[in-house]
Design a protein around this motif. Structure first.
Motif, PDB file in Angstrom:
ATOM      1  N   TRP A  36      42.150  51.255  42.039  1.00  0.00           N
ATOM      2  CA  TRP A  36      41.269  50.266  40.003  1.00  0.00           C
ATOM      3  C   TRP A  36      41.870  49.180  39.893  1.00  0.00           C
ATOM      4  O   TRP A  36      42.844  49.209  39.340  1.00  0.00           O
ATOM      5  CB  TRP A  36      41.446  52.008  39.409  1.00  0.00           C
ATOM      6  CG  TRP A  36      40.423  51.520  38.214  1.00  0.00           C
ATOM      7  CD1 TRP A  36      40.446  51.758  36.840  1.00  0.00           C
ATOM      8  CD2 TRP A  36      38.863  52.443  38.430  1.00  0.00           C
ATOM      9  NE1 TRP A  36      39.940  51.672  35.940  1.00  0.00           N
ATOM     10  CE2 TRP A  36      38.647  52.337  36.988  1.00  0.00           C
ATOM     11  CE3 TRP A  36      37.917  53.065  39.416  1.00  0.00           C
ATOM     12  CZ2 TRP A  36      37.334  52.318  36.692  1.00  0.00           C
ATOM     13  CZ3 TRP A  36      36.918  53.494  39.617  1.00  0.00           C
ATOM     14  CH2 TRP A  36      36.850  53.137  38.069  1.00  0.00           C
ATOM     15  N   ASP A  37      40.862  48.433  39.255  1.00  0.00           N
ATOM     16  CA  ASP A  37      41.573  46.868  39.151  1.00  0.00           C
ATOM     17  C   ASP A  37      40.634  46.853  37.681  1.00  0.00           C
ATOM     18  O   ASP A  37      39.615  47.498  37.154  1.00  0.00           O
ATOM     19  CB  ASP A  37      41.113  46.099  39.977  1.00  0.00           C
ATOM     20  CG  ASP A  37      39.260  45.793  40.470  1.00  0.00           C
ATOM     21  OD1 ASP A  37      39.368  46.730  39.786  1.00  0.00           O
ATOM     22  OD2 ASP A  37      39.195  45.456  41.743  1.00  0.00           O
ATOM     23  N   ALA A  38      40.856  45.333  36.896  1.00  0.00           N
ATOM     24  CA  ALA A  38      40.400  44.979  35.666  1.00  0.00           C
ATOM     25  C   ALA A  38      38.678  44.778  35.774  1.00  0.00           C
ATOM     26  O   ALA A  38      37.634  45.566  34.996  1.00  0.00           O
ATOM     27  CB  ALA A  38      40.516  43.374  35.285  1.00  0.00           C
ATOM     28  N   GLU A  39      37.733  44.643  37.241  1.00  0.00           N
ATOM     29  CA  GLU A  39      36.056  44.981  37.274  1.00  0.00           C
ATOM     30  C   GLU A  39      36.326  46.170  36.991  1.00  0.00           C
ATOM     31  O   GLU A  39      35.044  46.580  36.536  1.00  0.00           O
ATOM     32  CB  GLU A  39      36.265  43.740  38.839  1.00  0.00           C
ATOM     33  CG  GLU A  39      34.890  44.066  38.369  1.00  0.00           C
ATOM     34  CD  GLU A  39      34.067  43.044  37.589  1.00  0.00           C
ATOM     35  OE1 GLU A  39      32.595  43.402  37.186  1.00  0.00           O
ATOM     36  OE2 GLU A  39      34.108  42.241  36.980  1.00  0.00           O
ATOM     37  N   SER A  40      36.605  46.951  38.076  1.00  0.00           N
ATOM     38  CA  SER A  40      36.045  48.615  37.728  1.00  0.00           C
ATOM     39  C   SER A  40      36.085  48.790  36.154  1.00  0.00           C
ATOM     40  O   SER A  40      35.349  49.786  36.011  1.00  0.00           O
ATOM     41  CB  SER A  40      37.184  49.594  39.033  1.00  0.00           C
ATOM     42  OG  SER A  40      37.007  48.820  40.499  1.00  0.00           O
ATOM     43  N   GLU A  41      37.251  48.568  35.628  1.00  0.00           N
ATOM     44  CA  GLU A  41      37.813  49.268  33.899  1.00  0.00           C
ATOM     45  C   GLU A  41      36.594  48.939  33.735  1.00  0.00           C
ATOM     46  O   GLU A  41      35.836  49.371  32.810  1.00  0.00           O
ATOM     47  CB  GLU A  41      38.447  48.811  33.991  1.00  0.00           C
ATOM     48  CG  GLU A  41      39.798  50.045  33.782  1.00  0.00           C
ATOM     49  CD  GLU A  41      41.418  49.831  33.134  1.00  0.00           C
ATOM     50  OE1 GLU A  41      42.156  50.285  33.947  1.00  0.00           O
ATOM     51  OE2 GLU A  41      40.892  49.441  32.193  1.00  0.00           O
ATOM     52  N   LEU A  42      36.662  47.240  33.297  1.00  0.00           N
ATOM     53  CA  LEU A  42      35.616  47.034  32.594  1.00  0.00           C
ATOM     54  C   LEU A  42      33.895  47.121  32.956  1.00  0.00           C
ATOM     55  O   LEU A  42      32.778  47.094  31.776  1.00  0.00           O
ATOM     56  CB  LEU A  42      35.897  45.480  32.766  1.00  0.00           C
ATOM     57  CG  LEU A  42      36.001  44.538  32.018  1.00  0.00           C
ATOM     58  CD1 LEU A  42      36.619  42.860  32.305  1.00  0.00           C
ATOM     59  CD2 LEU A  42      35.519  44.434  30.526  1.00  0.00           C
TER      60      LEU A  42
END
Length: 379
Positions: free
Chosen positions: A247-253
């Protein structure tokens, strides 16, 4: 003369019992050499929603934190006494051509009247959306669309504990009598109004079916039945949903921006001019920030926010410590700061007030930050 059928003539000469013996023998031979029978594959059941109380079995701390979060009260019926109490007995003068609204309740929930235009005729207000501000929504039949939503022109604003004009309402001449009571939404926007304030729910005609009100655990983590089954059967169940290692920044955004808005949800003009109203669309501001652009994917929503905990429980100093994790002077314990700019004005305090100050929005108060972290021209 017809020629005899050789197969028929032979069978006619062999006793039936003998034929059966041969067939049984052949069947036995085939069964010994045939591959083993394979049971038809059974499709695994799709995960289902289990409800917030089931999550409490293992996640008591997050469950408790969430109960104080704004997400816990994003969608309620106007039959809720707390909702009705914000409106009943009050009035709001919306000016011409709308008139003065007066608010009342019965066992079906809230309703509003415009006495000077419709006398005692009531207009039903079915649902209350939002936490800091409470906006009322009704679902109405429509000959063209089937169903449309009417967002009431007046909301309860927590900042002033009073009624005020709902943000985004148009001031033009209403095209229908119903639009005297608020702005009409249809199609995707109507469905998104409900989608973003509930865990599950679908508009069918003028009803919301399969409704799980409010933004609960499974809104972000997904239906949890399989996770719960494994957790009950295993001491160390596999990670679930946003607990994945990848789970990365793009997924969170993308997850947060699904409701808190992404650049695709606003016009190019709004994005270019970035009016104060967009403070409500936090991912849009974050994506414009050099802190995000230069972070290489390390700056995420959860860098500063515990998604289970209400923002009011985080102190200003805690927010500043998140900034200083990167923007502090380099030391033996903070080698990562070597590539980051240290603030020349106030290197250890005042980060939020200078670079992402709170904005005051009409009716909503001054508790909103646009999340566009920058050196501001007005500072």
């Amino acid at each position: 003369m017809a020629l005899p059928n050789p197969q028929e003539s032979v069978l006619n000469r062999i006793p039936v019992a003998a034929v059966l013996i041969v067939l049984v023998a052949l069947g036995s031979m085939v069964s010994r050499h045939a591959p083993p029978a394979v049971a038809p594959a059974v499709k695994a059941a799709e995960p289902t929603y289990v409800g917030r109380r089931v999550c409490l079995e293992c996640h008591s701390e997050n469950h408790q934190l969430h109960s104080h979060h704004g997400h816990a009260t994003t969608f309620r019926s106007t039959k809720d006494p707390e909702v009705a109490g914000k409106f009943v007995g009050k009035s709001y003068d919306a000016g011409e051509p709308f008139g003065t609204y007066t608010y009342h309740a019965d066992d079906q929930g809230l309703f509003v009247r415009i006495p000077e235009k419709f006398g005692d005729q009531p207009f039903r207000l079915e649902y209350a959306l939002g936490h800091k501000s409470m906006t009322l929504l009704s679902l109405l039949p429509d000959p063209d669309e089937g169903t449309v939503a009417l967002e009431h022109r007046v909301s309860w604003m927590a900042a002033a504990d009073s009624l005020g004009k709902t943000p985004g309402q148009h001031d033009g001449i209403p095209e229908t009598a119903a639009e005297l009571f608020g702005h009409r939404h249809e199609g995707r926007i109507m469905r998104k109004c409900v989608y973003c304030h509930v865990t599950t729910g679908e508009i069918v005609d003028q009803q919301i079916v399969d409704l799980t009100a409010n933004v609960n655990c499974e809104k972000c983590h997904g239906p949890a039945s399989e996770h719960v089954r494994l957790a009950r059967a295993m001491k160390t169940p596999p990670p679930f949903s946003v607990g994945r290692a990848d789970w990365d920044a793009e997924s969170e955004l993308q997850l947060c921006g699904d409701c808190h808005r992404m650049p695709r949800d606003i016009s190019r003009k709004q994005l270019r001019e970035y009016p104060d109203l967009l403070a409500r669309f936090q991912p849009v501001g974050l994506l414009r920030s050099e802190c995000f652009v230069q972070s290489g994917g390390r700056l995420k929503c959860t860098t500063c926010h515990n998604p289970h905990q209400t923002i009011s429980a985080t102190t200003p100093r805690e927010h500043e410590q998140n900034c200083l994790a990167c923007h502090a002077e380099m030391s033996e314990t903070n080698q990562a700061a070597a590539s980051h700019v240290v603030c020349p004005v106030s290197p250890t305090t005042g980060c939020i007030e200078c670079h992402m100050p709170a904005l005051k929005l009409d009716g909503l108060g001054d508790g909103f930050h646009d999340h566009w972290i920058r050196v501001r021209d007005d500072k």
